[in-house]
Each structure stands twice: as C-alpha cells, then as structure tokens.
Design a protein around this motif. Structure first.
Motif, PDB file in Angstrom:
ATOM      1  N   ARG B   9       1.242  37.013  40.295  1.00 38.02           N
ATOM      2  CA  ARG B   9       0.753  35.963  41.503  1.00 38.02           C
ATOM      3  C   ARG B   9       0.160  37.097  42.596  1.00 38.02           C
ATOM      4  NH1 ARG B   9      -2.867  32.967  43.265  1.00 38.02           N
ATOM      5  NH2 ARG B   9      -2.418  31.036  44.174  1.00 38.02           N
ATOM      6  N   SER B  10      -1.176  37.044  43.122  1.00 36.10           N
ATOM      7  CA  SER B  10      -1.426  37.676  44.122  1.00 36.10           C
ATOM      8  C   SER B  10      -2.161  36.805  45.124  1.00 36.10           C
ATOM      9  CB  SER B  10      -2.101  38.974  43.789  1.00 36.10           C
ATOM     10  OG  SER B  10      -3.061  38.574  42.990  1.00 36.10           O
ATOM     11  N   GLN B  12      -4.981  36.774  48.344  1.00 35.14           N
ATOM     12  CA  GLN B  12      -5.937  37.741  49.350  1.00 35.14           C
ATOM     13  C   GLN B  12      -5.549  37.334  50.878  1.00 35.14           C
ATOM     14  OE1 GLN B  12      -8.068  39.608  47.057  1.00 35.14           O
ATOM     15  NE2 GLN B  12      -8.712  40.724  48.996  1.00 35.14           N
ATOM     16  N   ALA B  17      -4.944  42.719  49.216  1.00 33.53           N
ATOM     17  CA  ALA B  17      -4.368  41.662  47.976  1.00 33.53           C
ATOM     18  C   ALA B  17      -2.671  41.991  48.126  1.00 33.53           C
ATOM     19  CB  ALA B  17      -4.745  42.224  46.497  1.00 33.53           C
ATOM     20  N   HIS B  19       0.708  41.260  46.498  1.00 37.09           N
ATOM     21  CA  HIS B  19       1.435  40.837  45.210  1.00 37.09           C
ATOM     22  C   HIS B  19       2.741  40.168  45.629  1.00 37.09           C
ATOM     23  CE1 HIS B  19      -1.729  43.159  42.886  1.00 37.09           C
ATOM     24  NE2 HIS B  19      -1.448  44.156  43.882  1.00 37.09           N
ATOM     25  N   GLN B  22       5.238  40.042  40.547  1.00 36.85           N
ATOM     26  CA  GLN B  22       4.698  41.117  39.874  1.00 36.85           C
ATOM     27  C   GLN B  22       5.691  40.992  38.491  1.00 36.85           C
ATOM     28  OE1 GLN B  22       3.307  44.832  41.636  1.00 36.85           O
ATOM     29  NE2 GLN B  22       4.513  44.137  43.406  1.00 36.85           N
ATOM     30  N   GLY B 216       8.287  40.825  45.122  1.00 34.04           N
ATOM     31  CA  GLY B 216       7.689  40.260  43.950  1.00 34.04           C
ATOM     32  C   GLY B 216       8.283  40.576  42.772  1.00 34.04           C
TER      33      GLY B 216
END
Lengths: 401, 226
Positions: B9-10, B12, B17, B19, B22, B216
């Motif tokens: 899931r990232s 902005q 961006a 993260h 991950q 992440g």
C-alpha cells in the motif's frame, strides 16, 4: 436499517445542532411561505376584480355602435361612418328569447338645478329595466316607471351625491328639479353603490330615455345594456343581437357586443399570469433556501467527518450513508415547508383581519405544489452533500480528531 | 482466519510516493492475541486498516475466513465489517450527540435488528462492561476509561470474531488503560482474535504473539513459527 430508525437517526442529527437546524428551517419556511402567500395575494386580486365585475349585473352584454375590432386590413377608401344605435334597435332586441331585459342608454351632461342651487351632472336616459340589469337599489322612492319607452315623461331619479348637494337632508321626493331647462319631478334616490366601470352612480340623474333624447336633441343611443336569459344564453344572445342589428342596419355589421364574461376572462387571464409571475419570483427564494440547505449539509458533512468514518467502520455501506444524509435534508425541508404553510396561513389570516374586503385566498394547488417543491428542493440540494458524505474514505475520516 | 499475502500500500504525499506497506505476509488464526508494534510511520495502522477493510491494498491478496476480501464490493465489505470485525480506536470515536447506550446500540440499528432484540443485547453489553449506570450519559459526561468501555461495548455488540484495537490505551491513564486492556484480553479468552496496535513495548509484551514493523515491513514476528 429500518425506515423508522433512519428517520429517528436523522432527527437526532438535526436536533443535535439546534442553531444550524433552526436557521435552515427558517429559510425554508420563508421560501415556502412566500410562494404560498404571494400566490394567495394574486388569487385574492383576481377574486376581488371578479367580484367587482359581478356587481355590475349578471349575464350582461353591452352593444356599442361601430365596429371597434380591428381587422388588420387598410382603412376603407370611402369613409364608413357607423350607423347610430336607435331606441327602435334596442326595442327590437326584446323579441329574442335569449334576451331577458334590455336597457337603452343615452348619456349627456347638463346642469341640474333646484331653487338657487345648480350643479353640472351626468344625465342618463334609460328605462325601468336598467334597475334590474345593473342591480341598483333605491334609497328613497322608486325607479323610473315601466311604460312605453318612446314616450318620455318628466320624472327623474337622482344619485345620492346629487341629492345631498341639492337637497341636503330633506326629502326630494315630489320636488321639481330643472335639468337643462326642463322640469322633472324627482321620484326616487339611488342608494350608494359606489363606482362601477368608471361611472359614478352617485353623481348622476336618470331620466326616461325618450326625455334624454329630446333634451340632447338626438335620436342615437350611447349604448345598449342587455341581460341574457342565463349564463348559457350569453353566446346565443350575442349572436342574436348582432343578427337583429345587422338586419335593421341594411346588412351592415356595425355594432360591437361586449360580453361581461369576455371581460372577466381577460381579467382572469391577466391575473392568472400575475399570480404565476409573483409565485415564480417567490420560487427564487425557495431556490435560495435549497442552496442554503445544501450549504448547511455540506458544513454538516465536514463537521461530522469522524462520525461518517465511524459509521463506515461499524458496517454502513455507501448507500446507507447516502440515505441517512438525504433523509436528514428531506426532514429539514419537510418541517421547513410545514412551517412555511403555517406562516402563510397566519399571513392570510392577518391580511383578512386588516383588509376584510380583499379576499386573500390560498389556492389549494399553490399550497400543495409549494410544499412538494419545497421538499423536492431539499432532496435535490441534499444529493450533493450526501454523495460527498458517502464517498468519504473511512481511514481519512477517522484519522484525526 | 486472516491471511495476508504480499500486501502493498502506498500513498502519494506531495510528489513523493510513500510506501506504507511493502509485500507484507501475515496469517492470524482463530483465537490469537497479536500485538503490532513499531515507530510511527512504520505502517502498523495501515496494516490494521487493511485487515479491517477500511482501506484497500494496492497489491496482494487478503483472505478473510476463506473469502477473497479484496474482491468484495463496497456493500459486501460493509457487511463483513458489520458482522466479523469490531473496531476500538484511540480517540474512541463516539457520536457526541448520542447517549452511551445509543452509541452502543448504533451497530444494531444500522444492521436493522429488531428493537426487542436490540434492547436485550444492549442491556447485556452494558452490564458486561459495567457501564449500565452510565447508559444515559453523553460521551462528554464520561471519563476516558468509561468512553473506551462504551466503544468496546459498541465494537462487540454484533458479536464479531475479530477485535481490532488501534492504540486503545493511548488516551488513557495507566489504571484505566490496564482496565481496558484486561477487558480486551478477556474478549480474546472467549475466543475472539485480538489484534492491537501500540507503540508501547510494555503493553505489547502482554500479547502472546508480537510483531515489530519497520518501514512498511514486518521486522520480527514472535509467532511466525506457530
């Protein structure tokens, strides 16, 4: 979610922010109230005029010499002078079954004098039937006697204003007044009825039509008032009048017949247009109220972001949030519209209290349509905020306090 | 049973961006007690939101009780949240204009449960959490501990199998924090999955299975072998 619970939730949400809710309700109430009240005023004006016209007499037709309708063509090369209407024309109309009463009218102006007092007045020559056609009533004495209309007797009926100016408070009955140098015996005084069609019935002296023609040295009539046998007989009477006069005028169609209904219809149209216009202007305030509801709901959505996020977290799908917020704005507009109706009712009540002669009436169509439009406005303008609420991302909505 | 495979899931943030998650793999079985720890920004809240179907992963597969949760539409996801998941938040998120009882009743109302049944379950829940005498108070008339109890009552009233708690004691003093934690752990003893996000290692250690997150990713998982 049960409908009742949706309503209860929306209601609690609305009462949870009283100031905001009250202001919205006020705007909605003013919008709906204005629409109803203004259409009621327009409707009142229409009824007022209708009532004034009916007071002229019922099933009334008026024959005027000359064709006053324009046909659109160029004027005739040779002058086409309209034939005068005569007393005989008027009497001929009586033969038709569609016509109940006929009153020829000759009008002029002459001084009316008694002893040393003299006063210029409108002199109307007519017959006994005028009394019923114009629905006059007598203050004293009696109206012109029935009899052969082409024989003029020396009697007159005075309007109440002239009577007061010449005789004061004493009775004029039996006294002789001079009208244009001739002597007439006063046999009656017309009760005050006010002005009708621009002719002040108080400022008038009525004498037999033949006497008036003699006085003004003319054989023509100003117009003929005709009362048809009934409402449905009016068009037939109009046709008959045109036919009879045409026959008597060597085939020339040279009179104009105005029916009271036609006049009324024209006024009806004018006032309906007026009512709609005024109602339309008021509808703008309704739209403003709608936009206010939209604004308020928008603010409400951003204020209640966390709550919306929470609802989503505990299992509300988009559709449910949409429903909750839509029903809240529907509820606001419904209550607002109801208050608007109450406002309008109070307004008409007050108006009737202060101006009892002006019949302000709320037309039922205005009542229902204003309420329906009010609620619809709330719904339509509620869609955007509700959609925004439903579209909120729960994570974002819950992220900060 | 919760199964996450390769979840990413990232977000902005400006032009960059970030993260948040991950390629996270995680399996939580029925009845487990799991604490997720890590510094702020390590993605532990995002993980919790994805498990709770409040957020959608950009990549990966999430199976919840053998259903592919990532493929469900909004209405279906809402139904899953309603019936299988109970949330407990750091800031309680009670509706301020409603009384404690009404806040607890809210999920039942949204689910369209019959009023008589609602009343019964509501009384039970208020009794169980010891807030029956506070039922008619509004949130601003309650202490922090009481508020969180109301929130827990709300989270459990639909009898979900999973409790997700995001810093449940973060806004409470130590005593009421411990109380709240005891309540949550008791729920776990009844067989519910309890996933708790916290940055307090001391609280985190109370869980049988502990996960540390960094940038992440899952850095360590004490129960991976289990």
């Amino acid at each position: 979610m049960k409908t009742f619970d949706v309503l209860r939730f929306s209601f609690r949400a609305a009462t949870g922010y009283p100031a905001r809710t009250l202001l919205t309700l006020l705007a909605m109430a003013i919008g709906v109230g204005a629409v109803i009240l203004l259409t009621a005023l327009g409707e009142g004006a229409r009824l007022y005029v209708t009532r004034e016209f009916t007071s002229l007499g019922t099933h009334l037709l008026i024959a005027i010499p000359g064709r006053s309708e324009t046909t659109g063509g160029p004027p005739p090369l040779l002058g086409e002078t309209p034939r005068d209407l005569t007393l005989e024309d008027a009497l001929a109309l009586k033969r038709s079954s569609a016509i109940r009463r006929v009153a020829p009218v000759a009008i002029g102006s002459a001084p009316v004098a008694w002893q040393q007092l003299e006063r210029e007045a409108t002199i109307m020559g007519s017959t006994a039937e005028m009394f019923d056609i114009r629905q006059l009533s007598m203050a004293q004495g009696r109206f012109l006697p029935a009899g052969n209309p082409s024989r003029g007797s020396a009697v007159c009926v005075l309007g109440h204003k002239i009577k007061r100016e010449l005789f004061g408070n004493s009775s004029p009955l039996g006294e002789r007044v001079r009208i244009g140098g001739r002597r007439f015996r006063v046999i009656g005084v017309i009760a005050a009825k006010g002005q009708s069609l621009g002719l002040d019935m108080g400022d008038i002296a009525i004498i037999p039509v033949a006497s008036a023609q003699m006085l003004f040295n003319t054989s023509s009539l100003f117009r003929i008032l005709i009362q048809a046998g009934g409402r449905e007989a009016v068009p037939r009477a109009k046709k008959t009048i045109l036919k009879i006069i045409q026959d008597r005028h060597e085939g020339e169609d040279d009179v104009t017949v105005i029916t009271q209904d036609a006049l009324l219809k024209t006024f009806d149209r004018i006032f309906n247009a007026l009512t709609l216009t005024v109602g339309g202007i008021a509808a703008i305030s309704l739209a403003v109220a709608g936009i206010l509801i939209m604004n308020v709901m928008m603010i409400s959505v951003s204020q209640r972001k966390t709550e919306i996020g929470l609802l989503k977290a505990i299992g509300s799908p988009r559709s449910q949030i949409l429903r909750l917020f839509l029903s809240e704005s529907a509820l606001l507009s419904l209550i607002g519209s109801f208050l608007g109706v109450v406002l309008a009712l109070v307004g008409t009540w007050a108006s009737l209290r202060f101006y009892p002669n002006f019949p302000v009436t709320i037309p039922w169509w205005a009542l229902t349509s204003a309420t329906v439009v009010g609620v619809l406005t709330g719904l339509v303008f509620g869609v955007l905020p509700a959609r925004r609420a439903a579209g909120l991302e729960p994570v974002e909505a819950l992220s900060r306090r | 049973m919760i199964e996450l495979k390769g979840i990413g899931r990232s977000f902005q943030v400006g032009t960059e961006a970030v993260h948040a998650l991950q390629a996270v793999d995680l399996t939580v079985r029925g009845g487990e007690y799991l604490s997720v720890m890590g510094p702020s920004g390590s993605g532990k809240s995002t993980l919790l939101n994805i498990i709770g179907l409040l957020d959608r992963p950009d990549s990966g597969l999430y199976r919840l009780d053998d259903v592919n949760a990532t493929e469900l539409n909004d209405t279906q996801q809402a139904a899953v949240r309603r019936h299988k998941i109970g949330f407990v938040f750091q800031f309680f998120h009670l509706v301020p204009r409603l009384t404690a009882a009404e806040n607890v009743e809210l999920p039942l109302i949204l689910a369209g449960v019959d009023p008589n049944e609602r009343k019964k379950r509501l009384d039970q829940a208020l009794e169980a959490l010891g807030i029956a005498d506070r039922a008619r108070h509004r949130p601003d008339q309650l202490s922090g501990g009481q508020r969180q109890r109301v929130a827990i009552a709300r989270a459990t009233i639909m009898r979900p199998g999973i409790i997700l708690a995001d810093e449940p004691t973060g806004n409470l003093d130590r005593t009421s924090g411990n109380d709240v934690l005891d309540i949550l752990e008791n729920l776990n003893k009844e067989g519910k999955i309890l996933v708790m996000v916290t940055h307090d290692p001391e609280l985190g250690r109370r869980a049988r299975r502990q996960i540390q997150m960094f940038d992440g990713r899952i850095g360590s998982d004490s129960g991976k072998s289990a």
